[in-house]
Design an enzyme around this catalytic site. Structure first.
Site, PDB file in Angstrom:
ATOM      1  N   ASP A   1     -26.223 -33.472   5.273  1.00  0.00           N
ATOM      2  CA  ASP A   1     -24.912 -32.867   5.536  1.00  0.00           C
ATOM      3  C   ASP A   1     -23.778 -33.833   5.183  1.00  0.00           C
ATOM      4  O   ASP A   1     -23.946 -35.048   5.255  1.00  0.00           O
ATOM      5  CB  ASP A   1     -24.830 -32.479   7.025  1.00  0.00           C
ATOM      6  CG  ASP A   1     -23.751 -31.449   7.290  1.00  0.00           C
ATOM      7  OD1 ASP A   1     -23.224 -30.858   6.327  1.00  0.00           O
ATOM      8  OD2 ASP A   1     -23.428 -31.234   8.477  1.00  0.00           O
TER       9      ASP A   1
ATOM     10  N   ARG B   1     -17.300 -33.146   2.757  1.00  0.00           N
ATOM     11  CA  ARG B   1     -16.363 -34.133   3.308  1.00  0.00           C
ATOM     12  C   ARG B   1     -16.301 -35.390   2.443  1.00  0.00           C
ATOM     13  O   ARG B   1     -15.249 -36.004   2.290  1.00  0.00           O
ATOM     14  CB  ARG B   1     -16.774 -34.498   4.753  1.00  0.00           C
ATOM     15  CG  ARG B   1     -16.258 -33.510   5.769  1.00  0.00           C
ATOM     16  CD  ARG B   1     -16.976 -33.632   7.087  1.00  0.00           C
ATOM     17  NE  ARG B   1     -18.243 -32.912   7.066  1.00  0.00           N
ATOM     18  CZ  ARG B   1     -19.077 -32.860   8.087  1.00  0.00           C
ATOM     19  NH1 ARG B   1     -18.797 -33.505   9.215  1.00  0.00           N
ATOM     20  NH2 ARG B   1     -20.195 -32.170   7.996  1.00  0.00           N
TER      21      ARG B   1
ATOM     22  N   HIS C   1     -21.665 -32.257  -3.847  1.00  0.00           N
ATOM     23  CA  HIS C   1     -23.044 -31.765  -4.011  1.00  0.00           C
ATOM     24  C   HIS C   1     -23.742 -32.503  -5.152  1.00  0.00           C
ATOM     25  O   HIS C   1     -24.926 -32.798  -5.091  1.00  0.00           O
ATOM     26  CB  HIS C   1     -23.050 -30.258  -4.253  1.00  0.00           C
ATOM     27  CG  HIS C   1     -22.530 -29.470  -3.088  1.00  0.00           C
ATOM     28  ND1 HIS C   1     -22.976 -29.682  -1.802  1.00  0.00           N
ATOM     29  CD2 HIS C   1     -21.590 -28.487  -2.995  1.00  0.00           C
ATOM     30  CE1 HIS C   1     -22.348 -28.861  -0.973  1.00  0.00           C
ATOM     31  NE2 HIS C   1     -21.487 -28.134  -1.672  1.00  0.00           N
TER      32      HIS C   1
ATOM     33  N   LEU D   1     -46.605 -38.762  -1.860  1.00  0.00           N
ATOM     34  CA  LEU D   1     -45.611 -38.180  -0.954  1.00  0.00           C
ATOM     35  C   LEU D   1     -45.466 -36.677  -1.194  1.00  0.00           C
ATOM     36  O   LEU D   1     -45.362 -36.235  -2.343  1.00  0.00           O
ATOM     37  CB  LEU D   1     -44.253 -38.858  -1.202  1.00  0.00           C
ATOM     38  CG  LEU D   1     -43.047 -38.240  -0.482  1.00  0.00           C
ATOM     39  CD1 LEU D   1     -43.112 -38.519   1.021  1.00  0.00           C
ATOM     40  CD2 LEU D   1     -41.735 -38.785  -1.063  1.00  0.00           C
TER      41      LEU D   1
END
Ligand code: IPE
Ligand code: IPE
Ligand code: MG
Length: 244
Positions: A24, A28, A41, A135
């Site tokens: 998140d 901002r 983004h 992973l």
């Protein structure tokens, strides 16, 4: 050599198996720089790529990220379009690096409403991913925890209606087997960036006993050292799972 982003043998023994992240603060991050939200983004997808590589390097088994929620469709179409385009770009690049790094990419969420090109890329990624043993990165895409739980209930209800199961056969274990995360251990640690103290419909079922770590850092500003700090904070926790 040990530094703040690598772990000692004693620490390695106590590493979490599964880390999840609510990525998140992209908007901002851009706003602070006088840039359009979409620039955040773009930077955030780069941070995701670096984070996944770091998780692979330190030997993490599972890394689950919240990329796009079922509620994120409420955003302006232009922003949604840029996010979908970045996911495509990421996958195109990942298809090459996945094999080299032995990373397995999986997707949690309802993929049917995604743009065709992205869906086709996801199918290709799935096919390549199957043989990877390193992973496992789970990308939550058009994902909502409540939707996932309702879907699991619906799938079990269908089996009850078909006479395959009795209502009393519905246990938490059977519910877990119908989640997107079937077979994946619950996250040990959930990291949320940008200081927000909420789950926002992320892994509601799976995070029942996860440890939470919230940092004020915005997602694009997250570095390897920040992830290491979150992991060390986790290692200092006392998990009781309801016991003593
Ligand atoms: C997270 O960053 C990315 C997505 C939700 C897709 P945001 O876009 O939510 O950034 P803020 O919270 O507005 O800063
Ligand atoms: C959660 O972030 C979703 C993702 C990170 C993909 P949001 O920015 O959408 O969450 P809220 O709206 O602040 O709760
Ligand atoms: Mg946000």
């Amino acid at each position: 050599m040990q530094n703040n982003t690598t772990f000692s043998p004693e620490e390695i023994a106590r590493l979490p198996v599964h880390i999840a992240a609510i990525m998140d603060g992209n908007g901002r991050w851009a706003k602070k720089r006088g840039l359009p939200r979409t620039a955040g983004h773009r930077e955030g997808s780069e941070t995701f790529r670096r984070a996944a590589e770091y998780m692979a390097d330190i030997g993490m088994r599972y890394f689950t990220v919240y990329a796009f929620s079922t509620e994120n469709w409420k955003r302006p179409a232009e922003e949604v379009g840029v996010i979908m385009g970045l996911l495509e770009k990421y996958l195109q690049e990942a298809i090459d690096s996945m094999v080299a790094k032995n990373i397995r990419l999986c997707f949690f969420g309802d993929l049917t409403p995604l743009p065709d090109r992205l869906r086709r890329l996801i199918e290709r990624t799935d096919a390549i991913s199957r043989d990877m043993t390193g992973l496992q990165v789970n990308v939550c895409l058009n994902y909502g925890g409540r939707q996932e739980i309702a879907r699991a209930a619906r799938r079990l209800a269908e089996r009850v209606a078909a006479g395959e199961l009795r209502p009393e056969d519905i246990t938490p274990e059977r519910m877990g087997d119908e989640m997107y995360s079937a077979g994946v251990p619950d996250p040990d640690l959930v990291i949320r960036t940008s200081g927000e103290l909420r789950l926002s419909n992320f892994l509601l079922w799976q995070s029942a006993y996860s440890e939470f770590y919230v940092t004020d850092k915005l997602w694009p500003d997250m570095t390897e050292a920040d992830f290491a700090e979150a992991i060390r904070a986790y290692m200092g926790r006392n998990r009781r799972f309801g016991g003593l």
